[in-house]
Design an enzyme around this catalytic site. Structure first.
Site, PDB file in Angstrom:
ATOM      1  N   TYR A   1      10.819 -68.209  12.489  1.00 58.54           N
ATOM      2  CA  TYR A   1      11.207 -66.875  13.009  1.00 58.54           C
ATOM      3  C   TYR A   1      12.533 -66.951  13.769  1.00 58.54           C
ATOM      4  O   TYR A   1      13.464 -66.178  13.512  1.00 58.54           O
ATOM      5  CB  TYR A   1      10.078 -66.360  13.901  1.00 58.54           C
ATOM      6  CG  TYR A   1      10.439 -65.154  14.742  1.00 58.54           C
ATOM      7  CD1 TYR A   1      10.505 -63.883  14.166  1.00 58.54           C
ATOM      8  CD2 TYR A   1      10.710 -65.279  16.105  1.00 58.54           C
ATOM      9  CE1 TYR A   1      10.839 -62.771  14.935  1.00 58.54           C
ATOM     10  CE2 TYR A   1      11.040 -64.184  16.878  1.00 58.54           C
ATOM     11  CZ  TYR A   1      11.106 -62.925  16.290  1.00 58.54           C
ATOM     12  OH  TYR A   1      11.442 -61.828  17.063  1.00 58.54           O
TER      13      TYR A   1
HETATM   14  N1  LIG Z   1       8.373 -57.568  21.105  1.00 56.15           N
HETATM   15  C1  LIG Z   1       8.997 -58.700  21.389  1.00 56.15           C
HETATM   16  O1  LIG Z   1       8.562 -59.507  22.236  1.00 56.15           O
HETATM   17  C2  LIG Z   1      10.297 -59.030  20.700  1.00 56.15           C
HETATM   18  C3  LIG Z   1      11.118 -60.001  21.296  1.00 56.15           C
HETATM   19  C4  LIG Z   1      12.320 -60.321  20.672  1.00 56.15           C
HETATM   20  C5  LIG Z   1      12.693 -59.702  19.509  1.00 56.15           C
HETATM   21  N2  LIG Z   1      11.876 -58.766  18.948  1.00 56.15           N
HETATM   22  C6  LIG Z   1      12.337 -58.142  17.700  1.00 56.15           C
HETATM   23  O2  LIG Z   1      12.398 -56.746  17.895  1.00 56.15           O
HETATM   24  C7  LIG Z   1      12.204 -56.073  16.653  1.00 56.15           C
HETATM   25  C8  LIG Z   1      11.135 -55.001  16.823  1.00 56.15           C
HETATM   26  O3  LIG Z   1       9.932 -55.611  17.253  1.00 56.15           O
HETATM   27  P1  LIG Z   1       8.795 -54.765  17.998  1.00 56.15           P
HETATM   28  O4  LIG Z   1       8.381 -55.568  19.162  1.00 56.15           O
HETATM   29  O5  LIG Z   1       9.229 -53.378  18.186  1.00 56.15           O
HETATM   30  O6  LIG Z   1       7.627 -54.836  16.894  1.00 56.15           O
HETATM   31  P2  LIG Z   1       6.455 -53.791  16.564  1.00 56.15           P
HETATM   32  O7  LIG Z   1       6.076 -53.010  17.777  1.00 56.15           O
HETATM   33  O8  LIG Z   1       5.424 -54.575  15.865  1.00 56.15           O
HETATM   34  O9  LIG Z   1       7.137 -52.757  15.519  1.00 56.15           O
HETATM   35  C9  LIG Z   1       7.600 -53.239  14.301  1.00 56.15           C
HETATM   36  C10 LIG Z   1       8.327 -52.142  13.547  1.00 56.15           C
HETATM   37  O10 LIG Z   1       8.914 -52.726  12.379  1.00 56.15           O
HETATM   38  C11 LIG Z   1       8.382 -52.088  11.217  1.00 56.15           C
HETATM   39  N3  LIG Z   1       8.208 -53.084  10.154  1.00 56.15           N
HETATM   40  C12 LIG Z   1       7.410 -54.190  10.144  1.00 56.15           C
HETATM   41  N4  LIG Z   1       7.553 -54.861   8.974  1.00 56.15           N
HETATM   42  C13 LIG Z   1       8.462 -54.172   8.244  1.00 56.15           C
HETATM   43  C14 LIG Z   1       9.022 -54.331   6.958  1.00 56.15           C
HETATM   44  N5  LIG Z   1       8.677 -55.350   6.141  1.00 56.15           N
HETATM   45  N6  LIG Z   1       9.932 -53.420   6.532  1.00 56.15           N
HETATM   46  C15 LIG Z   1      10.276 -52.381   7.307  1.00 56.15           C
HETATM   47  N7  LIG Z   1       9.780 -52.149   8.526  1.00 56.15           N
HETATM   48  C16 LIG Z   1       8.873 -53.039   8.984  1.00 56.15           C
HETATM   49  C17 LIG Z   1       7.077 -51.444  11.647  1.00 56.15           C
HETATM   50  O11 LIG Z   1       6.776 -50.347  10.782  1.00 56.15           O
HETATM   51  P3  LIG Z   1       5.238 -49.775  10.652  1.00 56.15           P
HETATM   52  O12 LIG Z   1       4.969 -49.032  11.935  1.00 56.15           O
HETATM   53  O13 LIG Z   1       5.273 -48.876   9.461  1.00 56.15           O
HETATM   54  O14 LIG Z   1       4.352 -50.964  10.487  1.00 56.15           O
HETATM   55  C18 LIG Z   1       7.424 -51.015  13.069  1.00 56.15           C
HETATM   56  O15 LIG Z   1       8.173 -49.824  13.068  1.00 56.15           O
HETATM   57  C19 LIG Z   1      11.851 -57.160  15.633  1.00 56.15           C
HETATM   58  O16 LIG Z   1      13.011 -57.501  14.898  1.00 56.15           O
HETATM   59  C20 LIG Z   1      11.443 -58.346  16.499  1.00 56.15           C
HETATM   60  O17 LIG Z   1      11.672 -59.555  15.858  1.00 56.15           O
HETATM   61  C21 LIG Z   1      10.685 -58.406  19.512  1.00 56.15           C
END
Ligand SMILES: NC(=O)c1ccc[n+]([C@@H]2O[C@H](COP(=O)([O-])OP(=O)(O)OC[C@H]3O[C@@H](n4cnc5c(N)ncnc54)[C@H](OP(=O)(O)O)[C@@H]3O)[C@@H](O)[C@H]2O)c1
Length: 251
Positions: A156
């Protein structure tokens, strides 16, 4: 003139928060979802209720062969709802978390992470480039894990590291069009990500808080406004930068 941002993964978590914060700053939004249409429509409703335009579209960022069709559908949406041919900002945010030690990571897990976190944003950006207005911008999303290493995130975090390099190349190649490209690197944030572990696992939450200078884990509202302000004129001279928002994790 109204500006428009495309936010991938705008149905939940950080993408949703970014979409709402862009709208709060006067930027209309096309947000994408993978399967959660209901949640995506709720975000659209909340933005529209606050007086801005928004539309939700389905997009699986792991399926690069679908991007031509998505670009065509997007052009239609831009024309029908805004009377425009182009948009201004692309937020490459969609993603999933997969935890597996190096010794156990399967090729399937690895390929899924490459497709979602690196190949997807690479070719989606390529496909949408003709539709981005000159002097617009791109905000990519990385992770604190690209700076520090925790067991289980090798694949990742490597994809996110690749996105950090790609961000500089995008900035170099798109600079002549006035398009600036930055990457926001969140620390651990309480969302559904990785099964909601940071939010729901009390022990993990406490540990991360203890390793964070500001003494807590992050919330979506710690990230969405940052992504949004990277699209404002006030930040126009910030380009090709990794901006970590982690409260000072693992210093
Ligand atoms: N949360 C953390 O701790 C954290 C830390 C660092 C970086 N990030 C990064 O921040 C970004 C957002 O994460 P988040 O925490 O907001 O996650 P999240 O709450 O799980 O939301 C994920 C989002 O991405 C969409 N998604 C998942 N798989 C997809 C795919 N194959 N194609 C298109 N859309 C997809 C989901 O759509 P659906 O609702 O339709 O499933 C949802 O809108 C990611 O890139 C993650 O790596 C997160």
């Amino acid at each position: 003139m109204t500006k428009i941002a495309i936010v991938t993964g705008g149905s939940r978590g950080l993408g949703r928060n970014a979409a709402e914060n862009l709208a709060a700053r006067g930027i209309d939004v096309v947000l994408t979802y993978k399967s959660n249409q209901d949640e995506a429509e709720k975000v659209v409703k909340s933005i529209v209720a606050k007086g801005r335009k928004a539309k939700a579209m389905a997009l699986d960022v792991s399926k690069s062969k679908s991007f031509s069709g998505f670009a065509e559908d997007l052009q239609k949406v831009l024309k029908d709802h805004w009377g425009k041919d182009r948009f201004d900002f692309l937020i490459n945010n969609a993603g999933i978390g997969t935890w597996a030690l190096l010794k156990d990571t399967s090729e399937e897990q690895f390929d899924e992470l490459v497709n979602i976190h690196f190949k997807g944003p690479y070719f989606l950006t390529q496909k949408l480039l003709p539709l981005i207005n000159d002097n617009g911008g791109i905000v990519n999303v990385s992770t604190g894990l690209a700076r520090f290493a925790l067991p289980g995130y090798s694949a990742y975090a490597s994809m996110k590291g690749a996105m950090e390099v790609l961000t500089r190349y995008m900035a170099k190649e798109l600079g002549p069009r006035g398009i600036r490209v930055n990457i926001v690197a969140p620390g651990a944030i309480e969302t559904d990500f990785s099964g909601g572990a940071v939010r729901d696992n009390a022990e993990m939450n406490k540990h991360i808080a203890s390793q964070t200078a500001l003494g807590r884990t992050g919330l979506p509202d710690d990230i969405g406004p940052l992504i949004a302000i990277m699209c404002l004129d006030e930040t126009r001279w910030v380009n090709a930068q990794r901006i970590e928002a982690s409260g000072g994790m693992f210093l």
